[in-house]
Design a protein around this motif. Structure first.
Motif, PDB file in Angstrom:
ATOM      1  N   LEU A 135       0.860  -1.179   0.000  1.00  0.00           N
ATOM      2  CA  LEU A 135       0.000   0.000   0.000  1.00  0.00           C
ATOM      3  C   LEU A 135       0.895   1.228   0.000  1.00  0.00           C
ATOM      4  O   LEU A 135       1.888   1.281   0.728  1.00  0.00           O
ATOM      5  N   THR A 136       0.541   2.211  -0.798  1.00  0.00           N
ATOM      6  CA  THR A 136       1.355   3.426  -0.875  1.00  0.00           C
ATOM      7  C   THR A 136       0.498   4.662  -0.638  1.00  0.00           C
ATOM      8  O   THR A 136      -0.728   4.614  -0.743  1.00  0.00           O
ATOM      9  N   GLY A 137       1.174   5.753  -0.330  1.00  0.00           N
ATOM     10  CA  GLY A 137       0.508   7.040  -0.177  1.00  0.00           C
ATOM     11  C   GLY A 137      -0.568   7.021   0.894  1.00  0.00           C
ATOM     12  O   GLY A 137      -0.392   6.457   1.971  1.00  0.00           O
ATOM     13  N   ASN A 138      -1.711   7.628   0.576  1.00  0.00           N
ATOM     14  CA  ASN A 138      -2.793   7.744   1.554  1.00  0.00           C
ATOM     15  C   ASN A 138      -3.376   6.391   1.944  1.00  0.00           C
ATOM     16  O   ASN A 138      -3.824   6.210   3.067  1.00  0.00           O
ATOM     17  N   GLU A 139      -3.364   5.438   1.018  1.00  0.00           N
ATOM     18  CA  GLU A 139      -3.860   4.097   1.331  1.00  0.00           C
ATOM     19  C   GLU A 139      -2.980   3.445   2.412  1.00  0.00           C
ATOM     20  O   GLU A 139      -3.479   2.834   3.355  1.00  0.00           O
ATOM     21  N   GLY A 140      -1.668   3.609   2.297  1.00  0.00           N
ATOM     22  CA  GLY A 140      -0.747   3.102   3.307  1.00  0.00           C
ATOM     23  C   GLY A 140      -0.920   3.809   4.637  1.00  0.00           C
ATOM     24  O   GLY A 140      -0.903   3.181   5.700  1.00  0.00           O
ATOM     25  N   LEU A 141      -1.110   5.120   4.585  1.00  0.00           N
ATOM     26  CA  LEU A 141      -1.313   5.911   5.789  1.00  0.00           C
ATOM     27  C   LEU A 141      -2.581   5.470   6.520  1.00  0.00           C
ATOM     28  O   LEU A 141      -2.583   5.303   7.739  1.00  0.00           O
ATOM     29  N   GLU A 142      -3.660   5.263   5.789  1.00  0.00           N
ATOM     30  CA  GLU A 142      -4.920   4.818   6.397  1.00  0.00           C
ATOM     31  C   GLU A 142      -4.768   3.450   7.049  1.00  0.00           C
ATOM     32  O   GLU A 142      -5.311   3.202   8.129  1.00  0.00           O
ATOM     33  N   LYS A 143      -4.047   2.547   6.399  1.00  0.00           N
ATOM     34  CA  LYS A 143      -3.832   1.216   6.966  1.00  0.00           C
ATOM     35  C   LYS A 143      -3.081   1.326   8.288  1.00  0.00           C
ATOM     36  O   LYS A 143      -3.430   0.669   9.273  1.00  0.00           O
ATOM     37  N   LEU A 144      -2.053   2.158   8.335  1.00  0.00           N
ATOM     38  CA  LEU A 144      -1.282   2.323   9.565  1.00  0.00           C
ATOM     39  C   LEU A 144      -2.123   2.969  10.661  1.00  0.00           C
ATOM     40  O   LEU A 144      -2.038   2.574  11.829  1.00  0.00           O
ATOM     41  N   ARG A 145      -2.961   3.945  10.318  1.00  0.00           N
ATOM     42  CA  ARG A 145      -3.861   4.553  11.310  1.00  0.00           C
ATOM     43  C   ARG A 145      -4.778   3.494  11.912  1.00  0.00           C
ATOM     44  O   ARG A 145      -5.000   3.454  13.120  1.00  0.00           O
ATOM     45  N   GLU A 146      -5.321   2.660  11.046  1.00  0.00           N
ATOM     46  CA  GLU A 146      -6.223   1.596  11.493  1.00  0.00           C
ATOM     47  C   GLU A 146      -5.508   0.656  12.472  1.00  0.00           C
ATOM     48  O   GLU A 146      -6.051   0.291  13.513  1.00  0.00           O
ATOM     49  N   LEU A 147      -4.296   0.284  12.141  1.00  0.00           N
ATOM     50  CA  LEU A 147      -3.537  -0.627  12.999  1.00  0.00           C
ATOM     51  C   LEU A 147      -3.099   0.037  14.306  1.00  0.00           C
ATOM     52  O   LEU A 147      -3.148  -0.586  15.367  1.00  0.00           O
ATOM     53  N   LEU A 148      -2.669   1.281  14.243  1.00  0.00           N
ATOM     54  CA  LEU A 148      -2.120   1.957  15.423  1.00  0.00           C
ATOM     55  C   LEU A 148      -3.121   2.082  16.568  1.00  0.00           C
ATOM     56  O   LEU A 148      -2.723   2.119  17.732  1.00  0.00           O
ATOM     57  N   LYS A 149      -4.410   2.103  16.260  1.00  0.00           N
ATOM     58  CA  LYS A 149      -5.398   2.222  17.337  1.00  0.00           C
ATOM     59  C   LYS A 149      -5.355   1.021  18.281  1.00  0.00           C
ATOM     60  O   LYS A 149      -5.847   1.093  19.401  1.00  0.00           O
ATOM     61  N   ASN A 150      -4.737  -0.079  17.854  1.00  0.00           N
ATOM     62  CA  ASN A 150      -4.612  -1.279  18.680  1.00  0.00           C
ATOM     63  C   ASN A 150      -3.369  -1.290  19.551  1.00  0.00           C
ATOM     64  O   ASN A 150      -3.147  -2.259  20.280  1.00  0.00           O
ATOM     65  N   PHE A 151      -2.534  -0.253  19.455  1.00  0.00           N
ATOM     66  CA  PHE A 151      -1.222  -0.295  20.103  1.00  0.00           C
ATOM     67  C   PHE A 151      -0.961   0.912  21.003  1.00  0.00           C
ATOM     68  O   PHE A 151      -0.480   1.933  20.534  1.00  0.00           O
ATOM     69  N   PRO A 152      -1.194   0.798  22.301  1.00  0.00           N
ATOM     70  CA  PRO A 152      -0.853   1.913  23.195  1.00  0.00           C
ATOM     71  C   PRO A 152       0.636   1.953  23.546  1.00  0.00           C
ATOM     72  O   PRO A 152       1.143   2.985  23.949  1.00  0.00           O
ATOM     73  N   ILE A 153       1.318   0.828  23.368  1.00  0.00           N
ATOM     74  CA  ILE A 153       2.729   0.710  23.737  1.00  0.00           C
ATOM     75  C   ILE A 153       3.526   0.229  22.533  1.00  0.00           C
ATOM     76  O   ILE A 153       3.069  -0.624  21.776  1.00  0.00           O
ATOM     77  N   ALA A 154       4.710   0.772  22.366  1.00  0.00           N
ATOM     78  CA  ALA A 154       5.631   0.325  21.313  1.00  0.00           C
ATOM     79  C   ALA A 154       6.898  -0.199  21.971  1.00  0.00           C
ATOM     80  O   ALA A 154       7.199   0.145  23.120  1.00  0.00           O
ATOM     81  N   PHE A 155       7.621  -1.007  21.258  1.00  0.00           N
ATOM     82  CA  PHE A 155       8.995  -1.310  21.634  1.00  0.00           C
ATOM     83  C   PHE A 155       9.866  -0.472  20.716  1.00  0.00           C
ATOM     84  O   PHE A 155       9.799  -0.607  19.498  1.00  0.00           O
ATOM     85  N   MET A 156      10.634   0.439  21.304  1.00  0.00           N
ATOM     86  CA  MET A 156      11.559   1.261  20.534  1.00  0.00           C
ATOM     87  C   MET A 156      12.881   0.508  20.467  1.00  0.00           C
ATOM     88  O   MET A 156      13.460   0.164  21.492  1.00  0.00           O
ATOM     89  N   VAL A 157      13.320   0.247  19.252  1.00  0.00           N
ATOM     90  CA  VAL A 157      14.559  -0.490  19.037  1.00  0.00           C
ATOM     91  C   VAL A 157      15.582   0.470  18.447  1.00  0.00           C
ATOM     92  O   VAL A 157      15.311   1.133  17.442  1.00  0.00           O
ATOM     93  N   THR A 158      16.756   0.552  19.095  1.00  0.00           N
ATOM     94  CA  THR A 158      17.834   1.392  18.580  1.00  0.00           C
ATOM     95  C   THR A 158      19.037   0.515  18.257  1.00  0.00           C
ATOM     96  O   THR A 158      19.308  -0.467  18.942  1.00  0.00           O
ATOM     97  N   LEU A 159      19.725   0.891  17.202  1.00  0.00           N
ATOM     98  CA  LEU A 159      20.937   0.188  16.780  1.00  0.00           C
ATOM     99  C   LEU A 159      22.062   1.204  16.700  1.00  0.00           C
ATOM    100  O   LEU A 159      22.025   2.133  15.896  1.00  0.00           O
ATOM    101  N   THR A 160      23.041   1.041  17.589  1.00  0.00           N
ATOM    102  CA  THR A 160      24.224   1.894  17.609  1.00  0.00           C
ATOM    103  C   THR A 160      25.427   0.978  17.431  1.00  0.00           C
ATOM    104  O   THR A 160      25.698   0.153  18.309  1.00  0.00           O
TER     105      THR A 160
END
Length: 174
Positions: A9-34
């Motif tokens: 999915l690209t552009g606005n279609e991709g953005l909408e998909k991510l918005r839909e998914l993000l509502k299920n996630f109050p917490i993230a795991f932030m991964v850093t690579l140094t």
């Protein structure tokens, strides 16, 4: 269909998909690579998920190792998991530490007092901004019926079944 075939999915279609998914996630795991050091830690997403435009915000302590890693140029990604909803997401992008008191006031909730007892007056409170360029997602893996159908297909045809959706969402201007 190949086992690893994904929808794109690209552009606005991709953005909408991510918005839909993000509502299920109050917490993230932030991964850093140094260098060759990978660090993952949970961090709460703040702000309105429905308003996601490619940027996510986090409130954190400016003395933390994640802030040190981000300020040293660490590659950063976010991982999300919600087993109940059968939804999973990895966001690729860039993190930065932002000193913006107005944005902090906008995003701050009383729950933040758990980590910052002085509230907005805490000298160590700061923001992390994560600008996503794309997301890899897996969703609709929560249905036992879908799993049963995928299992039956696998047994009958001898080919792997598919129990949900997998894809890549590329954001506008990414």
């Amino acid at each position: 269909m190949a086992v690893d075939e994904k929808e794109t999915l690209t552009g606005n279609e991709g953005l909408e998909k991510l918005r839909e998914l993000l509502k299920n996630f109050p917490i993230a795991f932030m991964v850093t690579l140094t260098g060759d050091h990978i660090q993952a830690r949970p961090i709460g997403v703040v702000g309105d998920h429905a308003a996601f435009d490619g940027t996510l915000w986090f409130i954190t302590d400016k003395r933390s190792r994640k802030v040190q890693a981000i300020e040293s140029g660490a590659a950063t990604s976010l991982l999300f998991q919600n087993d109940k909803e059968g939804a999973y997401l990895q966001l690729l992008g860039r993190a930065s530490v932002i000193e913006d008191r107005e944005k902090l006031k906008e995003l701050y909730t009383t729950l933040q007092r758990t980590w910052f007892p002085k509230g907005l007056d805490d000298p160590d409170i700061t923001l992390v901004r994560f600008d996503a360029s794309e997301g890899n997602y897996w969703d609709s893996h929560d249905s036992l019926m879908r799993l049963a159908v995928a299992f039956a297909k696998s047994v009958v045809t001898g080919t792997p079944g598919k129990s949900g959706n997998a894809g890549v969402a590329k954001l506008p201007d990414a």
